[in-house]
Motif scaffolding. Sequence first.
Motif, PDB file in Angstrom:
ATOM      1  N   HIS A 132       0.832  -1.250   0.022  1.00 18.45           N
ATOM      2  CA  HIS A 132       0.006   0.101  -0.064  1.00 18.45           C
ATOM      3  C   HIS A 132       0.920   1.258   0.024  1.00 18.45           C
ATOM      4  O   HIS A 132       1.794   1.275   0.608  1.00 18.45           O
ATOM      5  N   ASN A 133       0.357   2.281  -0.746  1.00 24.08           N
ATOM      6  CA  ASN A 133       1.165   3.462  -0.784  1.00 24.08           C
ATOM      7  C   ASN A 133       0.138   4.364   0.202  1.00 24.08           C
ATOM      8  O   ASN A 133      -0.872   4.984   0.021  1.00 24.08           O
ATOM      9  N   PRO A 137       1.180   9.147  -9.690  1.00 21.60           N
ATOM     10  CA  PRO A 137       0.100   8.855  -8.377  1.00 21.60           C
ATOM     11  C   PRO A 137       1.264   8.593  -7.428  1.00 21.60           C
ATOM     12  O   PRO A 137       0.874   8.965  -6.103  1.00 21.60           O
ATOM     13  N   LEU A 138       2.342   8.382  -7.501  1.00 26.72           N
ATOM     14  CA  LEU A 138       3.335   7.941  -6.444  1.00 26.72           C
ATOM     15  C   LEU A 138       4.224   9.124  -6.073  1.00 26.72           C
ATOM     16  O   LEU A 138       4.195   9.696  -4.862  1.00 26.72           O
ATOM     17  N   HIS A 139       5.068   9.693  -6.776  1.00 20.47           N
ATOM     18  CA  HIS A 139       5.671  11.047  -6.331  1.00 20.47           C
ATOM     19  C   HIS A 139       5.507  12.205  -7.194  1.00 20.47           C
ATOM     20  O   HIS A 139       6.361  12.734  -7.232  1.00 20.47           O
ATOM     21  N   GLN A 140       4.476  12.326  -8.014  1.00 25.53           N
ATOM     22  CA  GLN A 140       3.909  13.360  -8.412  1.00 25.53           C
ATOM     23  C   GLN A 140       4.809  13.971  -9.477  1.00 25.53           C
ATOM     24  O   GLN A 140       4.794  15.249  -9.863  1.00 25.53           O
ATOM     25  N   ALA A 141       5.550  13.187 -10.234  1.00 24.65           N
ATOM     26  CA  ALA A 141       6.299  13.795 -11.430  1.00 24.65           C
ATOM     27  C   ALA A 141       5.207  13.901 -12.426  1.00 24.65           C
ATOM     28  O   ALA A 141       4.160  13.233 -12.634  1.00 24.65           O
ATOM     29  N   CYS A 142       5.192  14.755 -13.331  1.00 24.75           N
ATOM     30  CA  CYS A 142       4.488  15.238 -14.322  1.00 24.75           C
ATOM     31  C   CYS A 142       4.994  15.118 -15.743  1.00 24.75           C
ATOM     32  O   CYS A 142       5.906  15.157 -16.007  1.00 24.75           O
ATOM     33  N   PHE A 143       3.924  14.697 -16.553  1.00 22.79           N
ATOM     34  CA  PHE A 143       4.410  14.447 -18.003  1.00 22.79           C
ATOM     35  C   PHE A 143       3.428  14.868 -19.047  1.00 22.79           C
ATOM     36  O   PHE A 143       2.106  15.007 -18.612  1.00 22.79           O
ATOM     37  N   ASP A 182      -3.551   4.391  -1.300  1.00 20.17           N
ATOM     38  CA  ASP A 182      -3.619   4.089  -2.737  1.00 20.17           C
ATOM     39  C   ASP A 182      -4.310   4.958  -3.633  1.00 20.17           C
ATOM     40  O   ASP A 182      -5.434   4.459  -4.238  1.00 20.17           O
ATOM     41  N   ASN A 183      -4.241   6.089  -3.497  1.00 24.11           N
ATOM     42  CA  ASN A 183      -5.232   7.180  -4.129  1.00 24.11           C
ATOM     43  C   ASN A 183      -4.387   8.360  -4.519  1.00 24.11           C
ATOM     44  O   ASN A 183      -4.819   9.563  -3.952  1.00 24.11           O
TER      45      ASN A 183
END
Lengths: 400, 102
Positions: free
Chosen positions: A324-325, B63-69, A366-367
């Motif tokens: 989970h994140n 969604p994980l570390h918010q890098a933008c593409f 997870d969002n």
Amino acid sequence: MRTVIVGAGQAGRRTAEALRGLDPEREILLLGAEEEPPYDRPPLSKEILLGEARPKGLMQREMNAYAAERIDLRLGVRVVAIDPSGRCATTADGTRIEYDQLVLATGAQARRLKLPGADDPRVMVLRNLDDARVLHAMLRPGLRLAVAGAGLIGLEVAAAAAQLGCAVTVLEMGPRAMVRSMPALIAERVAGWHRAAGMVLHFGCALTAITPQNTGLLLATGQGEIEADLLLVAIGAVADDALARQAGIAVADGILVDAHGRTGTPNIFAAGEVASIRQPDGRHVRFESWQVAQQQPLAVANAICGIDKPYAELPWHWTDQHGHNVQVFGAHEPGFDWIERDDGAGRFAALGLDAEGRVRGAVLIDNGRDATPVRRIIAGGQRIDRERLSDVSVGLRLLC
Amino acid sequence: MVWHDVAPAEDFEPDVPKVIEVGEERIAVYHLDDGFYAISDICTHQYAILSDGFCEHGKVECPLHQACFDIRTGRALDEPAEIALATYPTRIEGGVVQVSLG
Ligand SMILES: Cc1cc2nc3c(=O)[nH]c(=O)nc-3n(C[C@H](O)[C@H](O)[C@H](O)COP(=O)(O)OP(=O)(O)OC[C@H]3O[C@@H](n4cnc5c(N)ncnc54)[C@H](O)[C@@H]3O)c2cc1C
Ligand code: FES
């Protein structure tokens, strides 16, 4: 013009690169005590433990990128003293390096246990790539791992070890997991994942003695004795602010700086986790997060070049445990009223309202899709109707 | 060139990609104001599914570390991602959006 950066971690690298982007001329020295080129630490308690030797995202740059940017990266070089009046730094081999500006980006060190027996090699901490490699090599199915401290790093290691088949026991002195980094309702959910994975969590349980034996470590706790093959001490980090302290620069678990990273001493700045940053309300806060090491150096580089761009990002950190994140934004204070939003498809959000009904903090599980919406909602500062915030059928992006 | 069906053009909503898997590749197709664009759906920083991220103004955020593409060019707009995403040609055949791996 020469800028010397002490500490070649994430914040040191970001300062050097931002400075080069702003000023093609200046001489930039990046001095690092470790032998490794700058790396990001989050994979140390995650991918590396699970066996990825060089996870994507560990090293942001190849060695030759520093030369290409004319960043004079010197590894295995420890600065042992700085002299603000003579504007020079002295390294362990006695070399004196003059500077026009000095940036202290020395990060932090893992806090150690002050107990007899804590110097046994089976008692470890996790801060550096070397620590992570050694720990990875020791984790094997059936290993009895005890973790002192149920903070982010302790729990990430515990989760990875459980995944590798270790028998994990977590000992936490406080009443619950992740007191500093998460609100209670989230900590309870996370603790649930750990228990479901077969781990034992003891709260209100202080480690009082370590007795090394042939067969393992005998750990005395307030709740009885535990035997372990390995003890990971994960009880927080201490800012590496000794250079500043010895030079008479104001420190208080971290080097005190303003929103531009300026210390009270002319031409000396602090970047990343070693900095305790003045907040709009006048308090100083030191953040142990990737985000600060990533973004606050930009304010430092700007200030060095005379550009007024203070660091003003909303605090953000994340953790990955048991697949989970979890991401935490803004503040989490004990009095907050938390609204939980569960979309039934595994995406979760919790919004923390202060006494005036303003959203001041948020946690996403997870969002990540809602990261930008919650940032905007918190930054916006307006009161949003509680009913609307609770209604999962209304996407958060429609409320920001 | 081999073309793969994604979905009928009329089924696309703004800022909501449709994802298809072709062999090992996972591709996300977005409907922007000026057409359909296809990019690799896996972040180039670590491992994350970009179609789980926030999408707005022709950009998608990891969604994980918010890098933008940039969805049109695949370009990584800020750290932690550095490497561009692969982009793929699209076309509409009989009202159906198709993508090709070239
Ligand atoms: C195991 C682990 C997991 C983490 N996971 C996450 C996460 O999932 N999410 C998140 O948001 N944050 C996470 N963090 C926090 C984040 O990685 C740190 O806050 C960040 O690394 C701080 O970067 P920094 O450059 O300020 O310090 P550091 O990365 O510590 O770099 C400082 C460098 O300076 C060097 N140095 C110190 N003194 C001297 C000297 N006198 N001379 C020369 N060099 C010196 C040190 O050797 C070190 O290499 C994690 C941290 C750790 C340790
Ligand atoms: S995995 Fe996408 S930014 Fe890190």
